[in-house]
Write a protein that holds these residues in place. Structure first.
Motif, short mmCIF file in Angstrom:
data_model
loop_
_atom_site.label_atom_id
_atom_site.label_comp_id
_atom_site.label_asym_id
_atom_site.label_seq_id
_atom_site.Cartn_x
_atom_site.Cartn_y
_atom_site.Cartn_z
N HIS A 79 41.77 48.96 -85.62
CA HIS A 79 42.29 48.94 -84.26
C HIS A 79 42.91 50.30 -83.94
O HIS A 79 43.44 50.98 -84.83
CB HIS A 79 43.37 47.87 -84.10
CG HIS A 79 42.88 46.47 -84.22
ND1 HIS A 79 43.59 45.39 -83.74
CD2 HIS A 79 41.74 45.94 -84.75
CE1 HIS A 79 42.92 44.26 -83.99
NE2 HIS A 79 41.80 44.58 -84.61
N TYR A 81 45.82 52.02 -81.37
CA TYR A 81 46.93 51.69 -80.49
C TYR A 81 47.62 52.97 -80.02
O TYR A 81 47.62 53.99 -80.74
CB TYR A 81 47.97 50.81 -81.19
CG TYR A 81 47.44 49.47 -81.63
CD1 TYR A 81 47.25 48.44 -80.72
CD2 TYR A 81 47.14 49.23 -82.97
CE1 TYR A 81 46.77 47.20 -81.12
CE2 TYR A 81 46.65 48.00 -83.39
CZ TYR A 81 46.47 46.99 -82.45
OH TYR A 81 45.98 45.77 -82.86
N TRP A 87 50.80 45.36 -81.54
CA TRP A 87 49.58 45.14 -82.29
C TRP A 87 49.02 43.74 -82.01
O TRP A 87 49.78 42.81 -81.74
CB TRP A 87 49.83 45.30 -83.78
CG TRP A 87 50.20 46.69 -84.20
CD1 TRP A 87 50.35 47.79 -83.38
CD2 TRP A 87 50.46 47.14 -85.53
NE1 TRP A 87 50.68 48.89 -84.13
CE2 TRP A 87 50.76 48.52 -85.45
CE3 TRP A 87 50.47 46.52 -86.76
CZ2 TRP A 87 51.07 49.28 -86.59
CZ3 TRP A 87 50.77 47.27 -87.90
CH2 TRP A 87 51.06 48.63 -87.80
#
Length: 276
Positions: A79, A81, A87
């Protein structure tokens, strides 16, 4: 398990976030199936110099000649960010965290994460054994066919998933490519001509390349929900091409799921018969 198109797309996303950035914090934590936890302190203060996919492996390179290799298996995912952004998964599931002033990259639930020197990377046995990458610009069809031929005794549906023969393909694109080429997944490799193997590989490569952009995986050309795939996941439903019911079965020693149409992909040829 994420296929080559997913890892290629992940590399593209992480490259845009990390390339040329200086790592301000890096950490790893133990997880299921991981005997060793890499010491990522050596990455702090280093610049990310490359992010690339190699089959189903993701490689992140740094200015001190170290490379982080991850393999996601069934449950892992990367992921990206922004700093301070919440998250989407619990921090306890984070296998690797790389922080820069501009972005945070988090690898969740990956059973494989290792930090390698240039020498270790060149000697890494799994990477060294990989067959030609279907998404590589210089994909070598002849070499892939040669490696498939070495898997004597395997059926084509099982052989395509052997990453030492050809890397990047998984269950979805395997089933879809064999459907489009009208090849029964249970056909022994010895019964298929090189031209047929080359055609299956070309179709698999085309399907993978068409899906590197993200979103719902599509092989039919129709992006509407429920219409994107020809055979995969459609057991017991009418074939989109002929109307026969799509079938499914477990295949090979690892009992991986295969989907096919019994009419469009007729039974494997008899021993000694070669199909063109």
């Amino acid at each position: 398990m994420p296929e080559g198109d997913t890892i290629y797309r992940t590399a593209t996303v992480l490259r845009s976030a990390l390339l040329g950035r200086v790592v301000t914090a890096a950490r790893a934590r133990p997880g299921p199936g991981r005997a060793r936890v890499p010491d990522l302190d050596r990455l702090v203060g280093q610049t990310v110099t490359g992010v690339e996919s190699q089959g189903k492996h993701l490689l992140i390179r740094f200015s001190n000649h170290l490379t982080l290799r991850t393999h996601l298996r069934m449950r892992g995912s990367w992921h990206r960010y922004a700093p301070g952004e919440p998250w989407q998964r619990p921090a306890a599931q984070a296998t690797v965290v790389l922080e820069t002033p501009q972005a945070i990259a988090v690898c969740f639930s990956a059973p494989t994460a290792e930090l390698l020197s240039d020498t270790e990377l060149a000697r890494q046995p799994v990477l060294r054994a990989l067959g030609p990458d279907l998404l590589s610009a210089d994909f070598d069809t002849d070499e892939a066919v040669r490696r498939l031929r070495e898997l004597r005794g395997l059926e084509i549906g099982d052989a395509l998933l052997e990453q030492r023969a050809v890397s990047g393909i998984g269950n979805v694109h395997k089933s879809e490519a064999l459907f489009l080429e009208r090849v029964n997944p249970f056909t022994p490799l010895a019964a298929l001509a090189d031209e047929t193997l080359g055609a299956v590989l070309a179709t698999a490569r085309r399907l993978l390349a068409a899906n590197v952009g993200g979103g719902r995986r599509v092989t039919t050309g129709l992006s509407r929900p429920g219409q994107g795939l020809w055979a995969y996941g459609r057991a017991g439903r009418p074939c989109r091409r002929c109307g026969a019911l799509v079938r499914t079965a477990r295949q090979g020693e690892l009992a991986r799921t295969t989907y096919w149409c019994p009419r469009c992909q007729p039974d494997a040829p008899r021993p000694g018969e070669r199909r063109f």
